[in-house]
Write an enzyme that holds these catalytic residues in place. Structure first.
Site, mmCIF file in Angstrom:
data_model
loop_
_atom_site.group_PDB
_atom_site.id
_atom_site.type_symbol
_atom_site.label_atom_id
_atom_site.label_comp_id
_atom_site.label_asym_id
_atom_site.label_seq_id
_atom_site.Cartn_x
_atom_site.Cartn_y
_atom_site.Cartn_z
ATOM 1 N N THR A 3 10.331 -6.280 -5.886
ATOM 2 C CA THR A 3 8.894 -5.997 -5.978
ATOM 3 C C THR A 3 8.450 -6.360 -7.394
ATOM 4 O OG1 THR A 3 9.273 -3.763 -6.737
ATOM 5 C CG2 THR A 3 9.061 -4.056 -4.365
ATOM 6 N N GLU A 15 8.094 -4.611 0.791
ATOM 7 C CA GLU A 15 8.949 -3.668 1.530
ATOM 8 C C GLU A 15 8.784 -3.799 3.039
ATOM 9 O OE1 GLU A 15 7.130 -3.035 -1.104
ATOM 10 O OE2 GLU A 15 8.072 -1.583 -2.463
ATOM 11 N N LYS A 30 -11.101 8.950 -9.408
ATOM 12 C CA LYS A 30 -11.431 10.311 -8.988
ATOM 13 C C LYS A 30 -12.585 10.810 -9.828
ATOM 14 C CE LYS A 30 -6.863 10.865 -7.268
ATOM 15 N NZ LYS A 30 -5.785 10.143 -7.901
ATOM 16 N N TRP A 43 -13.547 10.520 -4.300
ATOM 17 C CA TRP A 43 -12.824 9.298 -4.620
ATOM 18 C C TRP A 43 -13.756 8.103 -4.536
ATOM 19 C CZ3 TRP A 43 -7.315 9.302 -1.995
ATOM 20 C CH2 TRP A 43 -6.578 10.375 -2.524
HETATM 21 P P1 ADP Z 1 3.724 -5.154 -5.391
HETATM 22 O O1 ADP Z 1 3.602 -3.870 -4.602
HETATM 23 O O2 ADP Z 1 4.951 -5.246 -6.159
HETATM 24 O O3 ADP Z 1 2.461 -5.548 -6.110
HETATM 25 P P2 ADP Z 1 3.483 -6.554 -2.936
HETATM 26 O O4 ADP Z 1 3.168 -7.982 -2.867
HETATM 27 O O5 ADP Z 1 4.505 -6.022 -2.067
HETATM 28 O O6 ADP Z 1 3.895 -6.329 -4.376
HETATM 29 O O7 ADP Z 1 2.134 -5.776 -2.816
HETATM 30 C C1 ADP Z 1 1.821 -4.949 -1.760
HETATM 31 C C2 ADP Z 1 0.521 -4.316 -2.025
HETATM 32 O O8 ADP Z 1 -0.509 -5.299 -2.171
HETATM 33 C C3 ADP Z 1 0.031 -3.443 -0.901
HETATM 34 O O9 ADP Z 1 0.622 -2.182 -0.930
HETATM 35 C C4 ADP Z 1 -1.468 -3.405 -1.173
HETATM 36 O O10 ADP Z 1 -1.793 -2.475 -2.172
HETATM 37 C C5 ADP Z 1 -1.735 -4.772 -1.711
HETATM 38 N N1 ADP Z 1 -2.267 -5.626 -0.639
HETATM 39 C C6 ADP Z 1 -1.622 -6.536 0.096
HETATM 40 N N2 ADP Z 1 -2.459 -7.141 0.954
HETATM 41 C C7 ADP Z 1 -3.671 -6.590 0.766
HETATM 42 C C8 ADP Z 1 -4.969 -6.770 1.355
HETATM 43 N N3 ADP Z 1 -5.198 -7.653 2.299
HETATM 44 N N4 ADP Z 1 -5.969 -5.983 0.897
HETATM 45 C C9 ADP Z 1 -5.777 -5.077 -0.069
HETATM 46 N N5 ADP Z 1 -4.596 -4.877 -0.668
HETATM 47 C C10 ADP Z 1 -3.549 -5.614 -0.259
#
Ligand code: ADP
Length: 542
Positions: free
Chosen positions: A186, A331, A439, A444
């Site tokens: 990640t 994940e 917040k 929120w």
């Molecule tokens: P990291 O968590 O390390 O930044 P990831 O690529 O696994 O890497 O990121 C996942 C996160 O990206 C998600 O949990 C979410 O917060 C965000 N995310 C992914 N796709 C979208 C989307 N279409 N809209 C909003 N947030 C998104």
């Protein structure tokens, strides 16, 4: 009583065997680091993947040994996808956008044994090779005559001579489908990076799900451009699903600017492209300034961070391209939801349709979702209640590699770190990442909503909303804005732009103009870095 069906293991090698047999002539086109365009077929991928497998045997690599890559999207990387995993080793796609210190840390943590890299990443390899204690072999993804004489990397091999010496005959081994196939760390936005370790079974089931009509809808009639990097969650699984369906694949290599991507879409007759919003932002600006149109593109899959409404409108209304908003995580292999309208939505007016399109979409079969409140109680699917989003399914991690961070699961569910609503039709909408939500006075505020409004202003190129400490309200939103080149907008004009578009208390207290918003290794806004940049900032009235 057990069923009487053949018990074949779901293995990645079967994908390339299938593609060779059924779509042998299917094309793979790559813009190379060398600058030219390379084209060949699934038959060639299969042949050379077997040579990769033989080459790894030649290095005496054991089952489950990690083979790392530092590479752009391209055909050699694709051969490693199949050759490494298919022969029972674990493909570890390193992210070249990370700092060399992080690359070295990750390679040591993963205990990589081989590192295959594009020549453009030679400086990173030079910086880390002395510190990568487990890597025994370095392979440059190029012809022998492209290897500089004095790289300083002992025993550096050229990929082309390394695999060129190998037989193209190889019997893919059969083993337990639960064996590890690939891994991806990640981004490590909080703490040290942790790795998702995918299995053959999880990858294969995910590949089926990605190909479904209500997911990314792949088929042998499609031409796919994965702009999303193969070093980030396996390019959303597209290389596997493409081999499964025989779709033509087009790889952009290192050229990710608007012009290069647009040119590739046009010259290769791409029908579907996938990437993060920042990439499409660059391409749309290039198209707008040069008054260009698409001739073959039908859809873009946009995910990784929230797709701004202005982008959906631009694709949809100005160019007639369907936007598939998708959501997932490292994940989760990564696909969790995709936003495809149902029949009932088609008769809606464009404003109502837009409300649906902005959502991250419906869960695909295999991904179960729920939202919970602070006590862990499940919240209703009414499109209003928002809470922490939890997921479970066969391509979602059970734990991180080496058990880092303990068990992430809560009663069998993986907490995504996202805050979301789910409506009665099952459409999930991320309102924020739990650490970015603002917040204010016990309520929120979704930073994504605040950003989307700013992004709809014609003078705004990019916007990031963060919460600032406030003595009375706990936190108040401010918006950091990058202006489009040559465009002007004042703080007051932008604040006034929010009037009537959101509740008064959700309007940001201030606008800060910046030259750039810090982006992370996967092209996402790095709000922690932005907070660091604005550490001396004082909120008006605070
Ligand atoms: P990291 O968590 O390390 O930044 P990831 O690529 O696994 O890497 O990121 C996942 C996160 O990206 C998600 O949990 C979410 O917060 C965000 N995310 C992914 N796709 C979208 C989307 N279409 N809209 C909003 N947030 C998104």
């Amino acid at each position: 009583m057990l069923g009487l069906m053949q018990n074949h293991q779901l293995l990645i090698s079967t994908l390339i065997e299938f593609a060779e047999r059924h779509h042998g002539e299917g094309e793979i086109v790559s813009r190379r680091v060398e600058g030219d365009i390379h084209r060949y077929t699934y038959k060639d991928v299969a042949t050379r993947s077997r040579q990769v497998a033989n080459a790894l045997d030649g290095l005496k690599l054991q089952f489950s040994d990690r083979v790392a890559t530092l590479a752009w999207n391209g055909y050699r990387h694709l051969e490693l996808y199949f050759g490494v995993s298919g022969s029972g080793r674990v493909l570890h796609t390193l992210n070249p956008r990370l700092h060399p210190d992080q690359v070295a840390w990750i390679a040591n943590h993963a205990e990589d044994t081989v590192l295959c890299f594009d020549m453009s990443f030679l400086p990173i390899v030079k910086a880390v090779h002395g510190r990568c204690t487990t890597i025994k072999h370095y392979v440059a993804l190029c012809d022998a005559d492209k290897l500089p004489a004095d790289t300083g990397i002992p025993g550096l091999l050229s990929y082309e001579s390394w695999i060129g010496e190998q037989s193209s005959k190889y019997q893919w081994p059969s083993f337990d489908e639960n064996s590890a196939s690939s891994m991806c760390y990640t981004s490590g936005t909080t703490g040290n990076p942790k790795a998702a370790l995918y299995s053959h079974r999880s990858t294969m089931l995910h590949a089926f799900a990605v190909a479904l009509p209500d997911s990314l809808s792949l088929s042998a009639r499609e031409c796919i451009l994965p702009v999303v990097p193969m070093f980030h969650v396996n390019a959303w699984g597209l290389p596997y699903s493409a081999a499964m369906t025989g779709a033509k694949l087009v790889f952009p290599g290192p050229a990710m600017d608007g012009k290069s991507i647009f040119d590739l879409i046009e010259s290769e007759k791409v029908s579907c492209a996938a990437g993060v919003p920042t990439i499409w932002q660059m391409m749309l600006s290039y198209m707008q300034s040069n008054k260009l149109r698409f001739s073959t593109l039908k859809r873009t899959v946009i995910g990784g961070s929230a797709c701004p409404p202005a982008m959906i409108t631009a694709f949809n209304d100005d160019y007639g391209i369907e936007v598939i908003h998708a959501w997932g995580m490292t994940e989760m292999s990564p696909l969790g939801t995709s936003c495809i309208l149902k029949n009932k939505h088609l008769s809606m007016n464009s404003e109502e349709k837009m409300k649906v399109r902005l959502k991250q979409g419906r869960g695909i079969f295999g991904v179960d979702m729920k939202i919970v409140d602070g006590k862990g109680d499940e919240l209703p699917w009414d499109g209003k209640a928002y809470g922490d989003l939890l997921v479970k399914g066969p391509w979602i991690i059970s734990e991180y590699f080496k058990g880092e961070g303990g068990s992430p699961l809560v009663d069998g569910w993986f907490p995504t770190g996202d805050v979301a609503t789910i409506d009665a039709d099952g459409y999930m909408q991320i309102t924020d990442r739990s650490k970015d939500v603002i917040k204010s006075g016990g309520e929120w505020i979704s930073s994504i909503d605040v950003e989307n409004i700013a992004m709809a202003h014609p003078a705004v190129a990019m916007a990031a909303c963060i919460g600032m400490k406030h003595p009375k309200w706990d936190e108040r939103p401010i918006i950091a804005v990058v202006k489009k080149p040559g465009a002007e907008v004042s703080r007051e004009e932008l604040i006034a732009f929010y009037e009537g578009k959101t509740a008064k208390w959700q309007i940001p207290d201030d606008v800060v103009f910046v030259d750039a918003i810090p982006l992370g290794a996967t092209g996402k806004m790095q709000k922690s870095k932005l907070r660091d940049l604005l550490k001396d900032y004082k909120l008006p009235g605070a």
